[in-house]
Design a protein around this motif. Structure first.
Motif, mmCIF file in Angstrom:
data_model
loop_
_atom_site.group_PDB
_atom_site.id
_atom_site.type_symbol
_atom_site.label_atom_id
_atom_site.label_comp_id
_atom_site.label_asym_id
_atom_site.label_seq_id
_atom_site.Cartn_x
_atom_site.Cartn_y
_atom_site.Cartn_z
ATOM 1 N N GLY A 136 0.857 -1.184 0.000
ATOM 2 C CA GLY A 136 0.000 0.000 0.000
ATOM 3 C C GLY A 136 0.894 1.234 0.000
ATOM 4 O O GLY A 136 2.127 1.112 0.134
ATOM 5 N N THR A 137 0.303 2.408 -0.097
ATOM 6 C CA THR A 137 1.117 3.626 -0.281
ATOM 7 C C THR A 137 2.178 3.793 0.813
ATOM 8 O O THR A 137 3.358 3.983 0.517
ATOM 9 N N ALA A 138 1.765 3.703 2.079
ATOM 10 C CA ALA A 138 2.714 3.951 3.172
ATOM 11 C C ALA A 138 3.845 2.927 3.145
ATOM 12 O O ALA A 138 5.031 3.276 3.276
ATOM 13 N N CYS A 139 3.490 1.651 2.953
ATOM 14 C CA CYS A 139 4.516 0.601 2.951
ATOM 15 C C CYS A 139 5.413 0.715 1.723
ATOM 16 O O CYS A 139 6.612 0.457 1.787
ATOM 17 N N CYS A 175 -3.016 -2.159 1.295
ATOM 18 C CA CYS A 175 -2.997 -1.725 2.693
ATOM 19 C C CYS A 175 -3.774 -2.665 3.622
ATOM 20 O O CYS A 175 -4.910 -3.034 3.331
ATOM 21 N N GLY A 177 -4.112 -1.862 6.856
ATOM 22 C CA GLY A 177 -4.701 -1.039 7.915
ATOM 23 C C GLY A 177 -3.808 -0.734 9.087
ATOM 24 O O GLY A 177 -4.302 -0.281 10.125
ATOM 25 N N CYS A 178 -2.496 -0.972 8.983
ATOM 26 C CA CYS A 178 -1.631 -0.537 10.097
ATOM 27 C C CYS A 178 -0.443 0.235 9.525
ATOM 28 O O CYS A 178 0.711 -0.120 9.746
ATOM 29 N N CYS A 179 -0.777 1.297 8.818
ATOM 30 C CA CYS A 179 0.227 2.084 8.090
ATOM 31 C C CYS A 179 1.291 2.686 9.018
ATOM 32 O O CYS A 179 2.416 2.929 8.587
ATOM 33 N N VAL A 184 4.932 -3.150 6.434
ATOM 34 C CA VAL A 184 4.350 -4.261 7.170
ATOM 35 C C VAL A 184 4.315 -5.526 6.307
ATOM 36 O O VAL A 184 4.039 -5.461 5.121
#
Ligand code: FES
Length: 228
Positions: A136-139, A175, A177-179, A184
């Motif tokens: 996802g974006t953050a990861c 994602c 859900g634990c950005c 992760v």
């Protein structure tokens, strides 16, 4: 002026779609190419790995028939039925896709074309330790791609595949859900926070899986070297 082979194939493909004025033609064509690729490249590589005997194939066919019992054979139900089949088997066995094609009165290439378009579907059985790398974006920003590459190198497989001993399977996910803990990974049913490339080997050792497996190409080279 020289034309790149990939650009040329794209132009030919677009021309064919334009001639046929039909997007389903493109889906069927892509499905046929994928089947050809799997038969010529992927299947020989894992032939012993996923080889099914006749009895297993019969049993898969029977299970698919019971999964679609009560359904009307409407091609627009294809994705929902693929999801049902994957929930049941954990992946989409080739025999199950062929059976589904027969049930819906469509070609296996169309089933394969649709299934391979969506990355929610997998074509090899999940391993004992399913490994999911969040991209996802953050990861992704925090280096998820680099972590995925290390998993691939250490396991000797690409994302979407399972090791020949069926111990580990590797997938990318969106994602989870634990950005705040990015990047992760999910190993089995455990969420691993802040995974750096260097941590991958430790995670493998914790699973009891020896890292630095060679890729099929490396194994072929190594055996050629031995024989040479
Ligand atoms: S982007 Fe990876 S957990 Fe949200």
């Amino acid at each position: 002026m020289a034309v790149e082979p990939t650009a040329l194939s794209t132009r030919i493909l677009l021309l064919l779609v334009w001639v046929h004025h039909d997007l389903s033609f493109l889906v069927t064509l892509c499905g046929s190419i994928t089947i050809l690729y799997v038969d010529c490249v992927e299947r020989p590589r894992g032939e012993d790995q996923y080889h099914m005997n006749q009895q297993e194939e019969e049993s898969i066919r029977a299970e698919v028939l019971s999964l679609v019992r009560g359904e009307k054979p409407e091609p627009q139900r294809l994705i929902a039925l693929l999801q049902r089949v994957q929930r049941h088997f954990g992946y989409l066995p080739r025999t199950a896709m062929i059976e589904l094609a027969q049930f819906l009165h469509i070609s296996p290439a169309r089933v394969y074309g649709v299934a391979s378009f969506y990355n929610q579907f997998r074509f090899s059985p999940p391993g004992k330790y399913p490994i999911k790398v969040c991209l996802g974006t953050a990861c992704h920003i925090k280096g998820g791609e680099a972590v995925l590459k290390v998993w691939e190198n250490k396991l000797g497989i690409s994302e979407g595949q399972t090791t020949p001993d069926r111990l580990c399977s590797l997938d990318r996910v969106a994602c989870i859900g634990c950005c705040a803990l990015a990047p992760v990974n999910v190993v089995g049913d455990r969420i691993e926070p802040c995974v750096t490339p260097i941590r991958v080997e430790g995670l493998l050792l914790a699973m009891g899986v020896s890292p630095q497996r060679s890729t099929p190409e490396e194994r072929a080279h190594a055996s050629a070297d031995r024989e040479g």
